[in-house]
Enzyme design. Structure first.
Site, PDB file in Angstrom:
ATOM      1  N   ILE A  23     -11.927  -6.637 -46.289  1.00 29.87           N
ATOM      2  CA  ILE A  23     -11.561  -5.571 -45.344  1.00 29.87           C
ATOM      3  C   ILE A  23     -12.800  -4.775 -44.952  1.00 29.87           C
ATOM      4  O   ILE A  23     -13.044  -4.500 -43.777  1.00 29.87           O
ATOM      5  CB  ILE A  23     -10.476  -4.661 -45.946  1.00 29.87           C
ATOM      6  CG1 ILE A  23      -9.208  -5.482 -46.170  1.00 29.87           C
ATOM      7  CG2 ILE A  23     -10.194  -3.461 -45.044  1.00 29.87           C
ATOM      8  CD1 ILE A  23      -8.102  -4.756 -46.880  1.00 29.87           C
ATOM      9  N   PRO A 225      17.433  -1.619  -6.985  1.00 27.71           N
ATOM     10  CA  PRO A 225      18.577  -0.702  -6.890  1.00 27.71           C
ATOM     11  C   PRO A 225      18.439   0.588  -7.699  1.00 27.71           C
ATOM     12  O   PRO A 225      19.218   1.505  -7.508  1.00 27.71           O
ATOM     13  CB  PRO A 225      19.727  -1.550  -7.447  1.00 27.71           C
ATOM     14  CG  PRO A 225      19.084  -2.551  -8.335  1.00 27.71           C
ATOM     15  CD  PRO A 225      17.723  -2.818  -7.783  1.00 27.71           C
ATOM     16  N   ASP A 248      12.600   6.967   0.704  1.00 30.56           N
ATOM     17  CA  ASP A 248      13.809   7.662   1.144  1.00 30.56           C
ATOM     18  C   ASP A 248      14.747   7.869  -0.025  1.00 30.56           C
ATOM     19  O   ASP A 248      14.416   7.567  -1.169  1.00 30.56           O
ATOM     20  CB  ASP A 248      14.464   6.925   2.324  1.00 30.56           C
ATOM     21  CG  ASP A 248      14.680   5.469   2.011  1.00 30.56           C
ATOM     22  OD1 ASP A 248      15.288   5.190   0.966  1.00 30.56           O
ATOM     23  OD2 ASP A 248      14.228   4.617   2.803  1.00 30.56           O
ATOM     24  N   LYS A 270      16.815   9.147   4.978  1.00 36.83           N
ATOM     25  CA  LYS A 270      17.860   9.040   5.989  1.00 36.83           C
ATOM     26  C   LYS A 270      19.168   9.225   5.260  1.00 36.83           C
ATOM     27  O   LYS A 270      19.486   8.487   4.343  1.00 36.83           O
ATOM     28  CB  LYS A 270      17.821   7.668   6.645  1.00 36.83           C
ATOM     29  CG  LYS A 270      16.718   7.562   7.647  1.00 36.83           C
ATOM     30  CD  LYS A 270      16.748   6.248   8.343  1.00 36.83           C
ATOM     31  CE  LYS A 270      16.046   5.198   7.517  1.00 36.83           C
ATOM     32  NZ  LYS A 270      15.986   3.901   8.131  1.00 36.83           N
ATOM     33  N   GLY A 301      14.793   1.159  -1.007  1.00 35.08           N
ATOM     34  CA  GLY A 301      15.747   0.801  -2.051  1.00 35.08           C
ATOM     35  C   GLY A 301      16.146  -0.657  -1.890  1.00 35.08           C
ATOM     36  O   GLY A 301      16.195  -1.182  -0.772  1.00 35.08           O
ATOM     37  N   ASP A 303      16.311  -4.476  -1.425  1.00 35.60           N
ATOM     38  CA  ASP A 303      15.435  -5.428  -0.748  1.00 35.60           C
ATOM     39  C   ASP A 303      15.203  -4.930   0.679  1.00 35.60           C
ATOM     40  O   ASP A 303      16.155  -4.533   1.356  1.00 35.60           O
ATOM     41  CB  ASP A 303      16.118  -6.808  -0.712  1.00 35.60           C
ATOM     42  CG  ASP A 303      15.233  -7.836  -0.054  1.00 35.60           C
ATOM     43  OD1 ASP A 303      14.613  -8.622  -0.788  1.00 35.60           O
ATOM     44  OD2 ASP A 303      15.149  -7.861   1.192  1.00 35.60           O
ATOM     45  N   THR A 331      18.353  -6.710  -4.544  1.00 37.01           N
ATOM     46  CA  THR A 331      19.267  -5.990  -3.676  1.00 37.01           C
ATOM     47  C   THR A 331      20.420  -5.392  -4.495  1.00 37.01           C
ATOM     48  O   THR A 331      20.732  -5.867  -5.590  1.00 37.01           O
ATOM     49  CB  THR A 331      19.778  -6.927  -2.563  1.00 37.01           C
ATOM     50  OG1 THR A 331      20.499  -6.141  -1.615  1.00 37.01           O
ATOM     51  CG2 THR A 331      20.684  -8.032  -3.100  1.00 37.01           C
ATOM     52  N   MET A 383      27.260   0.423   2.033  1.00 37.05           N
ATOM     53  CA  MET A 383      27.474   1.623   2.873  1.00 37.05           C
ATOM     54  C   MET A 383      28.952   1.805   3.222  1.00 37.05           C
ATOM     55  O   MET A 383      29.279   2.145   4.358  1.00 37.05           O
ATOM     56  CB  MET A 383      26.667   1.503   4.183  1.00 37.05           C
ATOM     57  CG  MET A 383      25.184   1.406   3.958  1.00 37.05           C
ATOM     58  SD  MET A 383      24.271   0.997   5.445  1.00 37.05           S
ATOM     59  CE  MET A 383      24.369  -0.782   5.466  1.00 37.05           C
TER      60      MET A 383
HETATM   61  N1  SAH Z   1      18.141  -2.502   1.200  1.00 39.47           N
HETATM   62  C1  SAH Z   1      19.157  -2.049   0.281  1.00 39.47           C
HETATM   63  C2  SAH Z   1      20.414  -1.620   0.975  1.00 39.47           C
HETATM   64  C3  SAH Z   1      20.271  -0.463   1.905  1.00 39.47           C
HETATM   65  S1  SAH Z   1      21.771   0.015   2.630  1.00 39.47           S
HETATM   66  C4  SAH Z   1      19.422  -3.145  -0.749  1.00 39.47           C
HETATM   67  O1  SAH Z   1      18.978  -4.284  -0.584  1.00 39.47           O
HETATM   68  O2  SAH Z   1      20.092  -2.843  -1.735  1.00 39.47           O
HETATM   69  C5  SAH Z   1      22.291   1.306   1.566  1.00 39.47           C
HETATM   70  C6  SAH Z   1      23.468   0.888   0.729  1.00 39.47           C
HETATM   71  O3  SAH Z   1      23.071   0.080  -0.345  1.00 39.47           O
HETATM   72  C7  SAH Z   1      24.212   2.037   0.068  1.00 39.47           C
HETATM   73  O4  SAH Z   1      25.084   2.667   0.956  1.00 39.47           O
HETATM   74  C8  SAH Z   1      24.942   1.308  -1.019  1.00 39.47           C
HETATM   75  O5  SAH Z   1      26.055   0.653  -0.510  1.00 39.47           O
HETATM   76  C9  SAH Z   1      23.973   0.248  -1.428  1.00 39.47           C
HETATM   77  N2  SAH Z   1      23.196   0.629  -2.611  1.00 39.47           N
HETATM   78  C10 SAH Z   1      21.867   0.721  -2.713  1.00 39.47           C
HETATM   79  N3  SAH Z   1      21.498   1.045  -3.959  1.00 39.47           N
HETATM   80  C11 SAH Z   1      22.630   1.153  -4.675  1.00 39.47           C
HETATM   81  C12 SAH Z   1      22.914   1.477  -6.038  1.00 39.47           C
HETATM   82  N4  SAH Z   1      21.942   1.735  -6.904  1.00 39.47           N
HETATM   83  N5  SAH Z   1      24.190   1.505  -6.431  1.00 39.47           N
HETATM   84  C13 SAH Z   1      25.187   1.245  -5.561  1.00 39.47           C
HETATM   85  N6  SAH Z   1      24.972   0.941  -4.273  1.00 39.47           N
HETATM   86  C14 SAH Z   1      23.719   0.897  -3.829  1.00 39.47           C
END
Ligand code: SAH
Length: 465
Positions: A23, A225, A248, A270, A301, A303, A331, A383
């Site tokens: 050591i 997500p 966003d 948005k 958020g 994809d 997504t 949505m």
């Molecule tokens: N580009 C994103 C979607 C954008 S549209 C994707 O691929 O996930 C926004 C919608 O995505 C929201 O209104 C909801 O329906 C969904 N969403 C996104 N993140 C979410 C989460 N963590 N839990 C539940 N729904 C989610």
């Protein structure tokens, strides 16, 4: 922090190692790597220490330890199997204010030795503050396997250019940009493949380029997500090298935590029916920032190409000749279903899956209901919280049975992930009677039933009132 991490210059400084076993010999080797002037004091010593003595790498004192031995030492390591001797060395060193380490006895140490990843001149030291050395070693192994060995060469090359770069680029931001570009692009790649001379001339050329002619770039990054562990390596890398990040409301706090600390953050959120920054302005802002030579991360958020308007954003970039990269993300449909124990397809229950927008426009959804209201298919509504009643009525009026299982996932994959399961005819009641938080995803299909068996992530369902 229990200990202050520092790098100690012991170049040509006298350092004492008490003990001459295996050591002790490992510690001596480490001290020698940092060019210390090492004395080993021991009654017996192992072969490695003998060799070092024979090769005149260290001084060897072959007798019992004496209190005067600590005089003039700048660092002491005690590595004997005699606990009382170790204690004595520690006490004496302590009273003389000399940093001391006693192997495997954190209580007797004023400094501890970290696990090391050595890519000299880059050195990474990992410590668990003496609490879990094996864990520190595991972390070290991970780093060993992910950090290219040539990082040391890259650091040496950078060192050769450091003063020139400082002279040419007189503000810190420009210098940081210059180096980040060098370390993450083609120059680094050339060093990794051994083409040091080419890398050197590329670096010279890059330094000659005027800053004004440098166009930035845009990374359109899918942030997934919510759970930051679902980011891709590429997303993380680009998030950490961006100068400015446009994000966003959909981007979770956990994901935002992973953005480079000193990046400028611009919220372009948005919200439904409240477009705080119109899409056209976002597109233009991306172009303007890149034209200022900045690296812009447009973080979205999920994809970017799934209900993300990512296509529109890069269309404007392409029209303006701004270089860009797009990074896919997980997504919401994929993240929310997986974290809820709901496979989107299943050999027995669902042979296809549709992702549709449930956004209400003038109180209705423009969707091909006949195609949706069928068995053996999963429909994922994005949505759709406000349109839940509408979609339930539409599907039923187009022939889907009211008993079709439905899951409504709130804030999927985040710490507030919550799943409500119900049936198609009870969905409006569920939404009306519960306080539900956006973002929400609605999954319709027989596969929802599998959650009873396959749920692994969250607790019990919040069943409808
Ligand atoms: N580009 C994103 C979607 C954008 S549209 C994707 O691929 O996930 C926004 C919608 O995505 C929201 O209104 C909801 O329906 C969904 N969403 C996104 N993140 C979410 C989460 N963590 N839990 C539940 N729904 C989610």
């Amino acid at each position: 922090m229990d200990y202050l991490p520092i790098f100690f210059n012991i170049n040509n400084k006298p350092c004492l190692v008490v003990g001459g076993g295996e050591i002790a010999s490992r510690k001596i080797n480490l001290l020698l790597k940092a060019n210390a002037d090492v004395t080993c004091l021991a009654i017996n010593c192992c072969k490695n220490v003998e060799d070092l003595v024979a090769n005149k790498k260290i001084t060897y004192i072959n007798r019992e330890f004496d209190q005067n031995d600590i005089t003039n030492q700048c660092l002491i390591i005690s590595a004997t199997d005699d606990a009382s001797l170790n204690r004595r060395v520690s006490e004496l060193a302590n009273s003389a204010n000399i940093p001391v380490n006693v192997v495997d006895s954190p209580d007797l140490c004023t400094f501890i030795m970290p696990s090391i990843v050595d890519r000299s001149p880059i050195v990474i030291a990992i410590s668990s503050s003496g609490k879990a050395p094996v864990l520190a070693r595991l972390i070290r192994e991970k780093l060993e396997s992910t950090i290219p060995h040539a990082y040391g060469k890259l650091a040496i090359l950078a060192g050769d250019f450091r003063s020139q770069v400082k002279e040419k680029l007189n503000n810190i931001k420009d210098r940081r940009y210059f180096w980040e570009k060098a370390f993450s692009g083609i120059i680094a790649e050339k060093v990794f493949s051994g083409k040091i001379d080419e890398a050197r001339s590329d670096l010279e050329a890059q330094l000659k380029q005027s800053k004004d002619t440098q166009l930035g770039e845009v990374y359109l990054v899918g942030g997934g997500p919510g759970d930051p562990d679902l980011l891709t390596f590429k997303a993380l890398r680009l998030m950490q090298q961006a100068d400015v990040v446009l994000y966003d409301r959909l981007v979770s706090d956990g994901v935002m935590e992973m953005v480079r600390r000193d990046a400028e953050l611009i919220y372009v959120g948005k919200e439904r029916d409240n477009h705080s920054v119109p899409q056209g302005n976002i597109n233009q802002l991306l172009v303007d920032l890149a034209k200022q030579g900045r690296r812009v991360c447009r973080l979205k958020g999920g994809d970017p190409f799934i209900f993300g308007r990512g296509g529109e954003e890069i269309e404007t970039l392409a029209e303006n000749g701004v270089p860009f990269q797009v990074v896919p993300g997980i997504t919401a449909a994929s993240g929310c279903s997986t974290y809820s124990g709901i496979p989107l397809t299943h050999r027995d229950y669902s042979q296809s899956c549709r992702f549709v927008t449930g956004h209400l426009k003038d109180g209705s959804m423009n969707l091909p209901w006949e195609e949706l209201a069928v068995e053996q298919q999963t429909i994922v509504f994005y949505m759709a919280l406000n349109g839940a009643k509408h979609l339930s009525e539409r599907l039923i009026s187009h022939g889907m049975r009211g008993s079709m299982p439905v899951a409504l996932v709130e804030k999927g994959t985040t710490p507030e992930h919550k799943v409500h399961t119900t049936t198609l005819d009870s969905l409006p009641k569920l939404v009306a009677n519960n306080e539900i938080h956006a973002p929400t995803l609605i999954i319709v299909g027989e596969v929802v039933k599998l959650r009873e068996k396959l749920n692994w992530y969250d607790g019990d369902d919040n069943l409808p009132a």
